[in-house]
Design an enzyme around this catalytic site. Structure first.
Site, PDB file in Angstrom:
ATOM      1  N   LYS A 173      -9.201  12.491   3.318  1.00 28.50           N
ATOM      2  CA  LYS A 173      -7.862  12.798   2.820  1.00 28.50           C
ATOM      3  C   LYS A 173      -7.616  11.945   1.584  1.00 28.50           C
ATOM      4  O   LYS A 173      -7.303  10.757   1.684  1.00 28.50           O
ATOM      5  CB  LYS A 173      -6.771  12.500   3.845  1.00 28.50           C
ATOM      6  CG  LYS A 173      -5.392  13.015   3.382  1.00 28.50           C
ATOM      7  CD  LYS A 173      -4.229  12.263   3.987  1.00 28.50           C
ATOM      8  CE  LYS A 173      -3.828  11.052   3.182  1.00 28.50           C
ATOM      9  NZ  LYS A 173      -3.295  11.358   1.830  1.00 28.50           N
ATOM     10  N   GLY A 204      -3.253  16.283   1.863  1.00 27.93           N
ATOM     11  CA  GLY A 204      -1.995  16.093   2.584  1.00 27.93           C
ATOM     12  C   GLY A 204      -1.402  14.743   2.300  1.00 27.93           C
ATOM     13  O   GLY A 204      -1.993  13.914   1.591  1.00 27.93           O
ATOM     14  N   ASP A 205      -0.232  14.498   2.860  1.00 26.61           N
ATOM     15  CA  ASP A 205       0.407  13.195   2.679  1.00 26.61           C
ATOM     16  C   ASP A 205       0.175  12.304   3.893  1.00 26.61           C
ATOM     17  O   ASP A 205      -0.371  12.733   4.909  1.00 26.61           O
ATOM     18  CB  ASP A 205       1.901  13.351   2.373  1.00 26.61           C
ATOM     19  CG  ASP A 205       2.666  14.105   3.461  1.00 26.61           C
ATOM     20  OD1 ASP A 205       2.177  14.164   4.615  1.00 26.61           O
ATOM     21  OD2 ASP A 205       3.751  14.632   3.160  1.00 26.61           O
ATOM     22  N   GLY A 206       0.603  11.060   3.777  1.00 25.78           N
ATOM     23  CA  GLY A 206       0.376  10.094   4.844  1.00 25.78           C
ATOM     24  C   GLY A 206       1.074  10.425   6.151  1.00 25.78           C
ATOM     25  O   GLY A 206       0.450  10.395   7.228  1.00 25.78           O
ATOM     26  N   PRO A 207       2.382  10.755   6.114  1.00 31.75           N
ATOM     27  CA  PRO A 207       3.099  11.027   7.362  1.00 31.75           C
ATOM     28  C   PRO A 207       2.593  12.235   8.134  1.00 31.75           C
ATOM     29  O   PRO A 207       2.826  12.334   9.342  1.00 31.75           O
ATOM     30  CB  PRO A 207       4.548  11.248   6.880  1.00 31.75           C
ATOM     31  CG  PRO A 207       4.640  10.508   5.590  1.00 31.75           C
ATOM     32  CD  PRO A 207       3.291  10.674   4.953  1.00 31.75           C
ATOM     33  N   VAL A 209      -0.894  14.417   7.438  1.00 34.01           N
ATOM     34  CA  VAL A 209      -2.341  14.400   7.642  1.00 34.01           C
ATOM     35  C   VAL A 209      -2.855  12.994   7.958  1.00 34.01           C
ATOM     36  O   VAL A 209      -3.673  12.808   8.863  1.00 34.01           O
ATOM     37  CB  VAL A 209      -3.061  14.983   6.416  1.00 34.01           C
ATOM     38  CG1 VAL A 209      -4.574  14.812   6.542  1.00 34.01           C
ATOM     39  CG2 VAL A 209      -2.723  16.454   6.256  1.00 34.01           C
ATOM     40  N   GLY A 210      -2.386  11.987   7.218  1.00 37.94           N
ATOM     41  CA  GLY A 210      -2.845  10.620   7.459  1.00 37.94           C
ATOM     42  C   GLY A 210      -2.548  10.152   8.869  1.00 37.94           C
ATOM     43  O   GLY A 210      -3.406   9.568   9.553  1.00 37.94           O
ATOM     44  N   GLU A 248      -8.990  -1.731   3.122  1.00 34.95           N
ATOM     45  CA  GLU A 248      -9.056  -2.417   1.833  1.00 34.95           C
ATOM     46  C   GLU A 248      -7.668  -2.271   1.227  1.00 34.95           C
ATOM     47  O   GLU A 248      -7.252  -1.174   0.846  1.00 34.95           O
ATOM     48  CB  GLU A 248     -10.137  -1.794   0.940  1.00 34.95           C
ATOM     49  CG  GLU A 248     -10.549  -2.694  -0.218  1.00 34.95           C
ATOM     50  CD  GLU A 248      -9.695  -2.505  -1.438  1.00 34.95           C
ATOM     51  OE1 GLU A 248      -8.825  -3.384  -1.672  1.00 34.95           O
ATOM     52  OE2 GLU A 248      -9.864  -1.512  -2.150  1.00 34.95           O
ATOM     53  N   CYS A 282      -6.302  -3.184  -7.430  1.00 33.54           N
ATOM     54  CA  CYS A 282      -5.955  -4.117  -6.366  1.00 33.54           C
ATOM     55  C   CYS A 282      -6.518  -5.512  -6.610  1.00 33.54           C
ATOM     56  O   CYS A 282      -5.973  -6.496  -6.114  1.00 33.54           O
ATOM     57  CB  CYS A 282      -6.430  -3.589  -5.023  1.00 33.54           C
ATOM     58  SG  CYS A 282      -8.177  -3.129  -5.000  1.00 33.54           S
ATOM     59  N   GLU A 382       2.773  -7.554  -5.072  1.00 37.86           N
ATOM     60  CA  GLU A 382       1.819  -6.793  -5.869  1.00 37.86           C
ATOM     61  C   GLU A 382       2.579  -5.761  -6.701  1.00 37.86           C
ATOM     62  O   GLU A 382       3.094  -4.778  -6.175  1.00 37.86           O
ATOM     63  CB  GLU A 382       0.790  -6.103  -4.974  1.00 37.86           C
ATOM     64  CG  GLU A 382      -0.306  -5.403  -5.755  1.00 37.86           C
ATOM     65  CD  GLU A 382      -1.343  -4.759  -4.860  1.00 37.86           C
ATOM     66  OE1 GLU A 382      -2.528  -4.778  -5.229  1.00 37.86           O
ATOM     67  OE2 GLU A 382      -0.976  -4.246  -3.791  1.00 37.86           O
TER      68      GLU A 382
END
Length: 480
Positions: A173, A204-207, A209-210, A248, A282, A382
């Protein structure tokens, strides 16, 4: 308008179970240039079913078969590297020269590194001191891979290739902000002749598919790159099925500039590193710690370097900085620059607003703050933009203390002409990677961090090992 609305599941391009389209925005002009579909838990179920079926055969393939696939993938990747660079430039704003020479090229470099590592990896080895005990390293199973938008191919290849090289099957994803490069990668995988189901792509998005991937009982491992907040969410969702999680995450990397270094070269190099990829890395050295005796000189060099940094259209060739990836990221960076000014840091370059000549696009001004203390928000959070915080120090001990005073521990940088000091300080820094006097990070070297910067390591031998279980077989010689 480019339409890439299908998912790659079980060796075929198929429509999502439920149609839900999303426009992909070019951050240079704020206009949509592509359309994808956002998947659902039902699409994840399909991909998991395909991956589990494929695992029964792919997991027992030989090293030679996997190497042959990697070699084929490398040929295909090289043949389409210009397409990959164009996609990355359009979706996340990397200047086209940088998109080709660094962003897309990182995929080539990592594939080559994993070929070298796979050739040498010992999947079976005796336990030291025990002739009758054999250690077998075996693929963990079906792996869910979630990748970010800032270095799309760097992270996709760092996850997909070692997992498959280890004998695992995968569901990828990518970020919905920068998904087109991963669609092109899926086309490359298809052209490379990988058996159906070994690699699957669900956008998809995190909420949706993630979260579905993280909690899915048919997925044995989750590998995630992104923010620490999202990494925590993945870990919590994965806990109920006790799956392995590799992370990561973020960083606020210190760059210690000692007076005995080549100060001008060190400061200029450090500033340029922060501004590379518009500060969206990062491991960027966003806290520059400078010995007080050369601090004044260093701030002047940093300001001059920032003011000389060109900002331009990512579609144009050249050595310039592009826009941030999205409106959300633009607003976040603007807010943190304002926060730095309110906290009393001295603004010596850049500031809020777009650079001169830009009235649209998510362009920001290359920014440097001096006289920062390590308790300020801009020194702790960050920012993920081209913003450098400069902090003075008096002693080596103080420099190490400030460097380690962060919830992160991804990377650290040392600039010094004293070899004994370099060795001494590098061992005291709580970071997964230390780079000295501008040294590069090798593609085979482990990439990852301490503390809230993550769990596990990517790259080379360590990247393959992350996707393996270890089995101890006792009485090995007796069974012969």
């Amino acid at each position: 308008m480019l339409r890439k609305t299908d998912f790659y599941i079980d060796g075929k391009w198929i429509a999502p179970v439920v149609a839900k389209e999303l426009e992909v925005i070019n951050p240079a002009d704020e206009q949509a240039f592509a359309v994808i579909s956002l998947g659902s838990a039902a699409d994840v179920d399909k991909a998991v079913s395909a991956a589990r079926k494929a695992f029964t055969t792919w997991s027992v393939t030989s090293r030679e078969e996997r190497l042959a696939w990697l070699e084929r993938l490398l040929v295909v990747y090289k043949s389409r590297i210009a397409d990959m660079a164009k996609a990355i430039s359009s979706e996340m704003g990397a200047p086209i020269t940088m998109a080709l020479d660094e962003q897309a090229a990182s995929g080539t470099g990592h594939i080559k590194a994993f070929i070298r590592s796979l050739k040498e990896f010992e999947f079976e080895r005796p336990l030291n001191g025990h002739d009758t005990v054999r250690l077998a390293y075996e693929p963990i199973g079906v792996c869910g891979l979630i990748t970010p938008w800032n270095w799309p191919m760097n992270q996709v290849v760092l996850k997909v290739v070692p997992a498959i090289a280890a004998g695992c099957t995968v569901i990828l994803k990518p970020s919905e902000i920068a998904p087109i490069s991963s669609v092109i990668f899926a086309e490359m995988v298809d052209a490379s002749g990988l058996p159906a189901g070994v690699f699957n792509l669900v956008n998809g998005d995190g909420p949706s598919v993630g979260a579905a991937m993280s909690a899915h009982p048919g997925i044995d491992m989750m590998s995630f790159t992104g923010s620490t907040r999202a990494g925590v969410a993945v870990t919590k969702a994965a806990a109920d099925t006790v799956k392995r999680v590799s992370l990561e995450l973020g960083g606020k990397s210190p760059n210690i500039v000692f007076a005995d270094s080549d100060v001008e070269a060190a400061v200029k190099r450090g500033v340029e590193h922060v501004f590379n990829n518009t500060g969206q890395s990062c491991n960027a050295p966003t806290r520059m710690l400078v010995e007080r005796s050369v601090y004044g000189k260093a701030t002047e060099i940093a300001a001059e370097t920032a003011k000389a940094t060109k900002v331009g259209d990512p579609s144009q060739d050249g050595d310039h900085m592009g826009p941030l990836v999205s409106e959300m990221q633009f607003n976040k960076v603007q807010g943190l620059i304002e926060q730095g000014i309110k906290e009393g840091a001295r603004l010596i370059a850049g500031g809020t607003g777009r650079p001169e000549g830009f009235n649209r696009g998510y362009y920001v001004r290359p920014t440097v703050f001096a006289d920062v203390n390590n308790d300020m928000v801009i020194a702790r959070e960050e920012i993920f933009g081209p913003v450098l915080a400069m902090i003075p120090f008096d002693t080596e001990e103080e420099a190490v203390e400030i460097a380690n005073d962060t919830p992160y521990g991804l990377a650290a940088y040392i600039q010094s002409g004293d070899r004994e000091r370099i060795k001494r300080v590098s061992k005291q820094l709580r970071a997964g990677m230390v780079r000295i006097n501008g040294a590069d990070h090798a593609a085979d070297a482990p990439f990852g961090g301490y503390k809230q910067s993550g769990i596990g390591r990517e790259g080379g031998h360590f990247g393959i090992e992350d996707f393996l279980e270890v089995k101890a077989i006792s009485g090995w010689d007796d069974a012969a």
